[in-house]
Motif scaffolding. Structure first.
Motif, short mmCIF file in Angstrom:
data_model
loop_
_atom_site.label_atom_id
_atom_site.label_comp_id
_atom_site.label_asym_id
_atom_site.label_seq_id
_atom_site.Cartn_x
_atom_site.Cartn_y
_atom_site.Cartn_z
N THR A 1 45.96 55.60 45.27
CA THR A 1 45.34 55.33 44.20
C THR A 1 47.49 55.75 43.45
O THR A 1 48.05 56.32 43.75
CB THR A 1 44.66 56.33 43.41
N GLU A 2 46.81 56.80 42.37
CA GLU A 2 48.61 57.17 41.57
C GLU A 2 47.45 58.57 40.85
O GLU A 2 46.64 58.40 39.92
CB GLU A 2 49.49 56.07 40.93
N LEU A 3 48.49 59.03 40.71
CA LEU A 3 48.56 60.52 39.42
C LEU A 3 50.17 60.46 38.99
O LEU A 3 50.45 61.12 39.66
CB LEU A 3 48.08 61.87 40.46
N ALA A 4 50.02 60.35 37.55
CA ALA A 4 50.70 60.37 37.09
C ALA A 4 51.85 59.94 37.14
O ALA A 4 52.91 60.16 37.17
CB ALA A 4 51.14 61.91 36.54
N GLY A 5 51.75 58.59 37.54
CA GLY A 5 52.63 57.93 37.74
C GLY A 5 52.60 57.41 39.51
O GLY A 5 54.27 57.47 40.10
N PHE B 1 47.64 59.08 48.16
CA PHE B 1 46.92 59.33 49.52
C PHE B 1 45.86 60.10 49.99
O PHE B 1 46.59 61.36 50.26
CB PHE B 1 47.80 58.88 50.43
N TYR B 2 44.70 59.63 50.25
CA TYR B 2 43.75 60.74 51.07
C TYR B 2 42.59 60.15 51.86
O TYR B 2 42.39 59.40 51.40
CB TYR B 2 43.01 61.71 49.84
N SER B 3 41.73 60.84 52.99
CA SER B 3 40.45 59.68 53.24
C SER B 3 39.36 59.98 52.31
O SER B 3 39.41 61.01 52.03
CB SER B 3 40.75 60.56 54.26
N ALA B 4 39.22 58.84 52.00
CA ALA B 4 37.63 59.13 51.01
C ALA B 4 36.32 60.03 51.86
O ALA B 4 35.49 60.61 51.54
CB ALA B 4 37.96 58.20 50.89
N GLY B 5 36.94 60.01 53.62
CA GLY B 5 35.92 61.08 54.54
C GLY B 5 35.29 62.06 54.57
O GLY B 5 34.53 62.94 54.67
N ASP C 1 51.50 56.44 52.60
CA ASP C 1 51.81 55.37 53.17
C ASP C 1 50.85 54.24 53.66
O ASP C 1 50.87 53.45 54.30
CB ASP C 1 52.66 55.17 53.64
N ARG C 2 49.23 54.39 54.25
CA ARG C 2 48.99 54.37 54.45
C ARG C 2 47.40 53.95 54.09
O ARG C 2 46.32 54.03 54.77
CB ARG C 2 48.39 55.73 56.14
N GLY C 3 47.58 53.04 52.74
CA GLY C 3 46.56 53.05 51.89
C GLY C 3 45.51 51.36 52.61
O GLY C 3 46.19 50.75 52.70
#
Length: 267
Positions: free
Chosen positions: A252-256, A260-264, A236-238
């Motif tokens: 983002t979403e995966l299968a609906g 959430f993940y850190s790009a770095g 919940d920190r997008g």
């Protein structure tokens, strides 16, 4: 939706308050939340005492005499509150169990349920659940994980794989391990599988110790419930900055399902 740490928090908070005290009354404001006629529900419960509370995955089992129990699944939006009528939150209550002047309120049970079952029927209903992730050895976890043909996220959300982990803790476990939750399992190295196991144990243990991420208190003066909410690193920190690397947290979403993940700093 409440996950393993949230249900453990409820179990710990309710056990000394509910167990051993007779149910003096019960009210049903939404008949779809239970599985028997209201008259049968009242006749079956009033006068009985909860002998113990058990957690199985995201379920709580309120054990009663004569091998009966109440099986609870809060599902999305469900929560509980324990207290007097004056302390009750200004929210719609679907089911209420009374223990003298104190009551256990089941709130937000639009998708969830509280079912009166025999112990045998409950065990049959829960038979497909996977093992408790906190009771697995590293080798057991590895064997179960490598048998899956999916992403990490999809595997962790499947309650037949491991019981009790959902959206929030999947993403937090993967962040702690430095691995993106949309990675395919067959692409993971042996070291990454080991890191996932260690992170799973660490995050779930921390989640339990800090009261889970649900913000609604269980009772007046409750200072534990919801403590993990402030500890969430990605969920919940997008769009925010990662506390570890300073890069952007991706939503983002995966299968609906939200992801959430850190790009770095997540591979």
């Amino acid at each position: 939706m409440p996950e393993l740490p949230e249900m453990e928090t409820y179990l710990t908070g309710l056990t000394p308050r509910v167990c051993g005290h007779p149910i003096t009354d019960t009210e049903i404001n939404r008949e779809k939340s239970i599985n028997v006629p209201v008259a049968v529900w009242k006749e079956s419960l009033i006068g009985l005492s909860v002998t113990r509370i058990e957690r199985r995955g995201k379920h709580l089992l309120f054990h009663l005499p004569d091998e009966k129990l109440l099986l609870l699944h809060l599902m999305l939006g469900g929560w509980m509150f324990w207290g007097t009528e004056e302390e009750k939150p200004d929210r719609t209550v679907q089911v209420q169990l009374s223990f003298g002047s104190k009551h256990l309120y089941f709130i937000g049970l639009r998708l969830g349920y509280l079912h009166l079952l025999s112990d045998a029927d409950a065990q049959h209903k829960l038979a497909a659940l996977g093992p408790n992730p906190l009771e697995l050895s590293a080798q057991q976890f590895r064997n179960l994980l490598l048998a899956r043909r999916s992403t990490i996220k999809a595997a962790f959300l499947d309650q037949r794989f491991l019981s009790g982990i959902g959206n929030c803790y999947t993403d937090e476990i993967c962040f702690h391990a430095g691995i993106r939750p949309d990675r395919r399992i067959h692409d993971l190295s042996a070291e990454e599988v080991s890191n996932l196991y260690d992170s799973m144990k660490t995050i779930l243990t921390k989640g339990i110790a800090s009261g889970g991420y649900m913000e609604n208190p269980l009772y007046t003066g409750d200072r534990l419930t919801g403590g993990f909410n402030e500890l969430c690193q990605v969920y919940d920190r997008g769009g925010e900055r990662c506390n570890r690397c300073g890069d952007t947290i991706v939503q983002t979403e995966l299968a609906g399902r939200k992801l959430f993940y850190s790009a770095g700093c997540q591979r």
